[in-house]
Write a protein that holds these residues in place. Structure first.
Motif, short mmCIF file in Angstrom:
data_model
loop_
_atom_site.label_atom_id
_atom_site.label_comp_id
_atom_site.label_asym_id
_atom_site.label_seq_id
_atom_site.Cartn_x
_atom_site.Cartn_y
_atom_site.Cartn_z
N PRO A 128 0.74 -1.04 -0.09
CA PRO A 128 -0.15 -0.03 0.04
C PRO A 128 0.71 1.11 -0.04
CG PRO A 128 -0.53 -1.41 1.92
CD PRO A 128 0.57 -2.00 1.10
N SER A 129 1.73 1.42 0.76
CA SER A 129 2.72 2.62 0.87
C SER A 129 3.27 2.73 -0.73
CB SER A 129 3.80 2.42 1.87
OG SER A 129 4.76 1.42 1.64
N ALA A 130 3.30 1.81 -1.68
CA ALA A 130 4.19 2.18 -2.79
C ALA A 130 3.11 2.46 -3.99
CB ALA A 130 4.97 1.16 -3.38
N GLN A 131 1.65 2.68 -3.69
CA GLN A 131 0.71 2.78 -4.50
C GLN A 131 0.91 4.46 -5.07
OE1 GLN A 131 -1.11 0.32 -5.83
NE2 GLN A 131 0.33 -0.75 -4.48
N PRO A 132 0.54 4.62 -6.29
CA PRO A 132 0.51 6.19 -6.91
C PRO A 132 -0.27 7.03 -5.74
CG PRO A 132 0.54 4.64 -8.42
CD PRO A 132 0.14 3.61 -7.48
N ALA A 133 0.25 8.23 -5.70
CA ALA A 133 -0.53 9.14 -4.75
C ALA A 133 -1.59 9.72 -5.67
CB ALA A 133 0.21 10.28 -4.38
N LYS A 134 -2.76 9.78 -5.28
CA LYS A 134 -3.72 10.60 -5.91
C LYS A 134 -4.25 11.70 -5.39
CE LYS A 134 -6.41 6.07 -6.81
NZ LYS A 134 -5.44 5.36 -7.35
N ALA A 135 -3.95 12.95 -6.38
CA ALA A 135 -4.14 14.33 -6.04
C ALA A 135 -5.98 14.45 -5.83
CB ALA A 135 -3.69 15.21 -6.98
N THR A 136 -6.19 15.05 -4.57
CA THR A 136 -7.60 15.50 -4.36
C THR A 136 -7.38 16.84 -3.51
OG1 THR A 136 -7.50 14.38 -2.23
CG2 THR A 136 -8.22 13.11 -3.83
N GLY A 137 -8.65 17.48 -3.73
CA GLY A 137 -8.69 18.82 -3.19
C GLY A 137 -7.60 19.88 -3.59
N THR A 138 -7.37 20.89 -2.86
CA THR A 138 -6.41 21.88 -3.18
C THR A 138 -5.21 21.67 -2.46
OG1 THR A 138 -8.58 23.37 -3.45
CG2 THR A 138 -6.20 24.51 -3.05
N TYR A 139 -4.09 22.14 -3.09
CA TYR A 139 -2.67 22.30 -2.51
C TYR A 139 -2.22 23.63 -2.55
CZ TYR A 139 -2.86 16.92 -3.06
OH TYR A 139 -2.97 15.73 -3.04
N ARG A 140 -1.68 23.75 -1.34
CA ARG A 140 -1.21 25.27 -1.32
C ARG A 140 0.20 25.06 -0.60
NH1 ARG A 140 -6.51 27.54 0.29
NH2 ARG A 140 -7.34 28.29 -1.61
N GLY A 141 1.27 25.98 -0.84
CA GLY A 141 2.21 26.20 -0.12
C GLY A 141 3.11 27.53 -0.64
N SER A 142 4.06 27.64 0.32
CA SER A 142 4.94 28.82 0.13
C SER A 142 6.46 28.65 0.07
CB SER A 142 4.39 30.00 1.00
OG SER A 142 5.05 29.73 2.34
N LEU A 143 7.24 29.13 -0.80
CA LEU A 143 8.45 29.20 -0.95
C LEU A 143 9.08 30.62 -1.07
CD1 LEU A 143 8.70 26.45 -3.88
CD2 LEU A 143 9.04 25.93 -1.08
N VAL A 144 10.13 30.87 -0.40
CA VAL A 144 10.91 31.98 -0.31
C VAL A 144 12.29 31.61 -0.89
CG1 VAL A 144 11.66 33.79 0.82
CG2 VAL A 144 9.52 32.88 1.82
N PHE A 145 12.48 32.27 -2.06
CA PHE A 145 14.00 32.34 -2.73
C PHE A 145 14.84 33.44 -2.27
CE2 PHE A 145 11.05 29.62 -4.91
CZ PHE A 145 11.70 28.77 -5.62
N ILE A 146 16.17 33.03 -1.75
CA ILE A 146 16.83 34.12 -1.07
C ILE A 146 18.22 33.83 -1.84
CG2 ILE A 146 18.15 35.10 0.90
CD1 ILE A 146 15.81 33.65 2.40
N PRO A 147 18.66 34.85 -2.91
CA PRO A 147 20.14 34.56 -3.24
C PRO A 147 21.00 34.93 -2.17
CG PRO A 147 19.16 36.51 -3.93
CD PRO A 147 18.23 36.16 -3.15
N GLY A 148 21.63 33.71 -1.91
CA GLY A 148 22.71 33.80 -0.55
C GLY A 148 22.34 32.73 0.33
N GLU A 149 22.47 32.96 1.49
CA GLU A 149 22.24 32.03 2.83
C GLU A 149 21.18 32.46 3.85
OE1 GLU A 149 25.97 30.96 4.62
OE2 GLU A 149 26.96 30.70 2.83
N VAL A 150 20.50 31.53 4.25
CA VAL A 150 19.72 31.84 5.52
C VAL A 150 20.63 31.80 6.67
CG1 VAL A 150 18.26 30.80 6.88
CG2 VAL A 150 17.75 30.55 4.53
N PRO A 151 20.23 32.98 7.38
CA PRO A 151 21.22 33.30 8.71
C PRO A 151 21.13 32.10 9.52
CG PRO A 151 19.54 35.18 8.18
CD PRO A 151 19.16 34.19 7.09
N GLY A 152 22.13 31.68 10.04
CA GLY A 152 22.26 30.45 10.62
C GLY A 152 22.44 28.94 9.97
#
Length: 155
Positions: A128-152
């Motif tokens: 079961p864990s290898a079965q293809p994922a099925k997309a349902t509903g709405t997917y959201r996310g956020s990404l922040v792109f920073i040229p350089g490094e994250v502090p720390g």
């Protein structure tokens, strides 16, 4: 199940990230990693021909931030969701049962990744864990792109 970008894979030098690692994962092979700051230098791994681990190319789980050192300089990406998978490059896997489809491009942030088969079984018959994922509903996310490094995030 996500977003992907074109980035010259040959220009990638190293990857440093906060997430599960240091090894790549598959949908049905998430065990064996741990939360921490990990770093991999770029190298090409052809299973059965080279044995330098951990792998550089592949899917990485639970990525909070990642710094990709490239020929053009460092690029840091911060994810707003700890359940995000990061895909870097394309794994060189050539056995029919262990070859997975990768999204177009060379850098992806995903909500789902494929399962992996074994030498004698395809992913679809690997449980079961290898079965293809099925997309349902709405997917959201956020990404922040920073040229350089994250502090720390530096060494």
């Amino acid at each position: 199940h996500g977003i992907t970008f074109d980035h010259d894979e040959a220009a990638m030098k190293s990857l440093r990230w906060l997430g599960a690692g240091p090894y790549r994962v598959w949908q049905n092979r998430l065990q064996g990693t741990w939360l921490g700051i990990h770093e991999n230098q770029r190298h090409v791994l052809q299973p059965g021909e080279s044995f330098r681990y951990p792998e550089f190319e592949g899917y990485f789980a639970g990525v909070r931030w990642a710094r990709l050192d490239t020929a053009a300089g460092p690029l840091t990406i911060v994810s707003g969701d700890a359940a995000t998978f990061l895909r870097v490059g394309t794994s060189r896997i050539s056995h029919p049962n262990t070859t997975a489809e990768f999204p177009a491009g060379d850098l992806s942030f995903l909500h789902a990744i494929p399962g992996m088969g074994s030498k004698f079984k395809t992913p679809e018959v690997s449980g079961p864990s290898a079965q293809p994922a099925k997309a349902t509903g709405t997917y959201r996310g956020s990404l922040v792109f920073i040229p350089g490094e994250v502090p720390g995030s530096s060494k």
